[in-house]
Scaffold this active site. Structure first.
Site, short mmCIF file in Angstrom:
data_model
loop_
_atom_site.label_atom_id
_atom_site.label_comp_id
_atom_site.label_asym_id
_atom_site.label_seq_id
_atom_site.Cartn_x
_atom_site.Cartn_y
_atom_site.Cartn_z
N CYS A 224 0.84 -1.54 -0.28
CA CYS A 224 0.04 0.21 0.40
C CYS A 224 0.64 1.46 -0.20
CB CYS A 224 -0.80 0.00 0.76
SG CYS A 224 -2.30 -1.32 1.60
N TYR B 265 -5.88 -13.38 -4.73
CA TYR B 265 -5.14 -13.06 -3.92
C TYR B 265 -5.96 -13.61 -2.51
CZ TYR B 265 -4.07 -9.73 0.06
OH TYR B 265 -2.63 -8.99 1.20
N HIS C 291 -3.16 -13.19 3.92
CA HIS C 291 -3.53 -12.15 4.41
C HIS C 291 -5.18 -13.00 5.03
CE1 HIS C 291 0.24 -9.90 2.73
NE2 HIS C 291 0.41 -10.12 4.18
N ASP D 192 4.63 -11.80 8.05
CA ASP D 192 4.66 -11.74 7.54
C ASP D 192 5.91 -10.02 6.73
OD1 ASP D 192 4.59 -11.50 4.18
OD2 ASP D 192 2.84 -10.54 4.21
#
Ligand code: SF4
Length: 704
Positions: free
Chosen positions: A31, A170, A173, A268
């Protein structure tokens, strides 16, 4: 200097599906606060990495539909034709530098609070998010499943139209495809729940559909977490991930492998405080062991030796970087050109991530003051214009983070002479002792990088062991004076809770100390220590850890509801709590001392001042607030006076960093950088306006 041949493998092209990466450097999705709605900032930010040598550059998570709306945080979006236009600019600019463009197609399920769109997200089972509290999803029936898979397909087509070369389905997460794969999220009893084959069905079908839609034109990437560290309920490598890789390997062009769920994603995006570079390699290697397709992954890689080792060891094919690419977008180019000592290494502080976690603002970086400023301020991390007033000498008083960065950039801008004067025997300021906290050794890179660069600049001179008073500054002979004398921790308990000092607090006493007295001056404490932390970031908890490791009995008291709340934004909080718990540090919240004296602290509950508690202690450490060390600045401005300075030939007089107001190291570095970039503006003291990307209305047209 030519590239060291041992790094040649990093620069070999590699095929991923229908696309070829020109080398093995890949900017992983991350991001930046720009999304699709600040397209010029977005495009310039990503293009800087392509210019710096990255062969593929990705968006941040890119929402496929209004049901996947992460507001208050900022994601990219591919909801309609306007988003195609906006993200298309990023693709075009990446292509100009020969880089591939990747879009990380994202559907968040219960983790998307939909605060802007007010939609209801859908999920495998109706269980509220473990990350975004009070967000309940709608449980998907078969029609919902088909519909959401259609969202992926339509978004993939839009990504192709925008010019993206790689599209992700994706999952990691803990986002929707991985929610289906994971019993923690998936409690279904139909053909989409239960057995691995069933739990894998949604993700497999979605990849198939996206592949069929765009697979001849775009490479298909799958990002998967291989361990959520949740035991049986979370995704597990052997039970879930390796079989899933074998199941769909044929239709995937590249695997992006990491670990963790979203609620503890610091496992992560590892803070250097807890993990070294390359922590994820065992999981990445396991996937490479069963896949015939290229595997990429992160590991906070800044060392080309570790990158080469990861490839030669069979763990990775492609070196993905997130934070190291923010800290230094020119990392690949510097390796290619044999300029390893010019690499501005990430320190793993996660200040960049904190901005995403807070929501809204553009990212910032402790090491790279130009991150996020590529378009709006026009800053390039490696290019500097000669200053219009370069025929001036500059005196900088104080060689902390702000002073060092200012000296470096002024040197790059060709000032006649930059005199960086420091009272101590070396550069660094507070960053000489902060890296001595447990786990913060990598933070010393802030100093090391700048020392190396300053040493290379022939027009910058570092002058240690020199304390200048106001007379000394006035008579120094420089036309421009910059005061960068930093700050200090309050010695009397002044704090942001009561806006007052704490009665009895006095760090001149042997039993009372400030952080720098302990860390920089070696002041010792007794066995039973109470730390008063009204700061809320790393200093209080780091001292607690250090003193507890030394065998002291530590109580950490804060007026806040949590210790070190800013560490939730930097992803350090969970491991910090675990560590202090193991060290048996006593944590006391919502308490503020009302009186401190030798051997005893009296505290009150912040919401019940009549409820007092006594604490028998040997020592008290005051982490209450910092203050600017502005004595020199004030004397020059108020006592000597600007007119007297001007009559001595001083035409510019400024201050930077903590000397203005104590703040994050990232903000001090930025402040020093900003002043140096604008030293030849009409009034360098006031930042030049930056370009604001926003919708501007024509009032007449609206009212017509
Ligand atoms: Fe690395 Fe810190 Fe910069 Fe993030 S803010 S890129 S962690 S140095």
């Amino acid at each position: 200097m030519p590239r060291d041949p041992k790094y040649d493998i990093l620069f070999e092209p590699i095929q991923i599906g229908p696309k070829t990466m020109k080398n093995r450097f890949y900017q992983i999705p991350h991001c930046n606060g720009f999304g699709s709605e600040k397209p010029l900032n977005q495009a310039h930010f990503r293009a800087m990495k392509a210019e710096g040598g990255y062969a593929a550059v990705c968006t941040e998570y890119c929402s496929i539909h209004p049901e996947s709306d992460d507001t208050h945080r900022v994601s990219a979006r591919l909801w309609d034709d306007d988003d195609i236009k906006n993200l298309g600019l990023m693709c075009d600019m990446l292509h100009e530098h020969g880089a591939l463009a990747a879009a990380e197609l994202w559907y968040g399920g219960p983790h998307a609070p939909c605060m802007e769109t007010r939609c209801v997200p859908r999920a495998p089972s109706q269980i509220p998010s473990d990350f975004e509290h009070l967000t309940y999803p709608k449980e998907m029936d078969k029609d919902d499943i088909r519909e959401v898979q259609g969202f992926y397909v339509e978004a993939a087509k839009r990504a192709r139209e925008a010019g993206f070369d790689i599209v992700y389905v994706y999952g990691s997460h803990s986002y929707l495809p991985q929610q289906f794969l994971t019993p923690y999220y998936n409690r279904r009893t139909d053909e989409y729940g239960g057995s691995l084959e069933n739990r894998a069905r949604f993700w497999r079908e979605t990849i198939e559909q996206v592949k069929e839609a765009v697979g001849d034109d775009c490479a298909i990437a799958v990002r998967m977490s291989t361990d959520m560290f949740m035991g049986e309920a979370g995704t597990q490598l052997e039970r879930d991930c390796l079989p899933f890789v074998e199941l769909v390997d044929e239709i995937v062009d590249v695997w992006d492998i990491n670990v963790s769920g979203i609620s503890e994603w610091g496992e992560d995006a590892t803070p250097s405080r807890f993990y070294e570079s390359g922590r994820l390699l065992p999981w990445q290697k396991a996937v490479k062991g069963v896949s015939k397709k290229p595997v990429l992954g992160v590991g906070r890689f800044t060392s080309p030796d570790l990158m080469v080792e990861a490839i030669n060891d069979g763990a990775l094919d492609i070196i993905a970087t997130c934070r190291p690419s923010i800290s230094d977008p020119f990392l690949p180019k510097k390796i290619d050109e044999g300029r390893l000592d010019d690499i501005r290494e990430c320190i793993g502080c996660n200040i960049c991530i904190s901005r995403w976690e807070i929501g809204g603002p553009p990212l910032i970086c402790t090491q790279n003051a130009t991150a996020g400023e590529e378009y709006r301020r026009g800053w390039h991390p490696e290019k500097f214009e000669k200053a219009a007033n370069a025929d001036n000498d500059v005196l900088i008083v104080g060689a902390g983070p702000a002073g060092m960065e200012c000296a470096r950039v002024l040197g790059e801008r060709g000032m006649r002479r930059v005199h960086l004067v420091e009272g101590q025997d070396d550069m660094g300021g507070i960053m000489r002792w902060i890296p001595q906290f447990p786990g913060l050794g990598e933070w010393a890179r802030v100093v090391n990088y700048r020392k190396i660069q300053i040493d290379k600049l022939k027009n910058v001179e570092f002058i240690p062991n020199t304390k200048l008073d106001a007379e000394g500054v006035k008579n120094y002979g420089a036309e421009i004076v910059i005061v960068a004398t930093g700050g200090y921790w309050a010695t009397d308990g002044l704090n942001g809770c009561t806006h007052d000092t704490i009665p009895g607090a006095d760090a001149s006493q042997a039993w009372c100390a400030t952080p720098e007295q302990i860390m920089a001056e070696g002041k010792s404490t007794g066995d039973k220590v109470l730390i008063v932390d009204n700061d809320g970031y790393f200093t209080g908890v780091s001292l607690a850890e250090k003193l507890a490791e030394e065998g002291k009995q530590v109580t950490l008291m804060t007026h806040l509801g949590h210790i070190a709340p800013y560490m939730h934004f930097t992803l350090e909080a969970p491991n910090m709590h675990r560590k202090l718990h193991k060290l048996k540090v006593e944590i006391v919240t919502y308490q503020i001392p009302t009186e401190i004296k030798e051997g005893n602290v009296t505290s009150a509950h912040v919401y019940d001042e009549e409820h007092l508690t006594e604490w028998g202690v040997d020592s008290v450490v005051l982490v209450t607030q910092r203050r600017s060390n502005e004595a020199l600045y004030r004397e020059l401005k108020d006592s000597v006076g600007i007119d007297a300075l001007v009559s001595e030939g001083i035409t510019g007089f400024y201050r930077i960093g903590d000397c203005v107001a104590p703040r994050l190291v990232a903000d001090c570095v930025f402040d020093g950088h900003r002043l140096a970039r604008e030293i030849d503006s009409d009034n360098p003291e006031v930042p030049l306006p930056f370009k604001r990307e926003r919708h501007v209305i024509e009032r007449e047209a609206v009212l017509a």
